[in-house]
Design a protein around this motif. Structure first.
Motif: not given
Length: 135
Positions: A7-9, A13-14, A20-23
């Motif tokens: 809904v908003s920035s 959850a960065h 997820g990128y690292v995994a």
């Protein structure tokens, strides 16, 4: 509103995206096929395996800590509520947030409060943190 879209920035959850990128990167390096195997590529793969084992062990050990805490804030707590307690003079006439990690603290604030709601952290930022139980 699109289902699943934030809904908003501030609701994104960065840290979860980065995790997820690292995994995914580690899984790709470990499970991917090496087209031209070299000593360097095998060494890289072995080091990524060791890093992955360390990261998994760290996450499992961190998840066993009680009371829970974030990596960025070492203040432990397992109960956060916004309470309305006009009889507590420091609170004023609005909701204020309280964080507890012990059952005694939870019981004390539950007995004092006239109204209790489960807020988001954004709401607690707006209401103000009135009390965080010391360790």
């Amino acid at each position: 509103i699109i289902p699943g879209a934030p809904v908003s920035s501030s609701s994104v959850a960065h840290a979860a995206h980065f995790g997820g990128y690292v995994a995914g990167f580690c899984a790709g390096v470990i499970g991917g096929r090496i087209l031209v195997p070299t000593d360097c590529s095998r060494g890289l793969q072995a080091s990524i395996v060791m890093i992955s084992v360390f990261l998994v062990a760290f996450c499992v050990l961190w998840a066993t800590l009680w009371p829970p805490r974030s990596i960025w804030s070492m203040d432990p707590w397992c109960w956060t509520r916004a309470i309305y307690a006009p009889n507590v003079t420091e609170f004023g006439l609005g909701f204020r947030c309280v964080q507890c990690w012990s059952l005694e603290c939870v019981q004390r604030w539950s007995d004092i409060a006239e109204k209790i709601i489960s807020p988001s952290m954004e709401q607690c930022d707006r209401f103000g943190m009135a009390f965080s139980e010391p360790i």
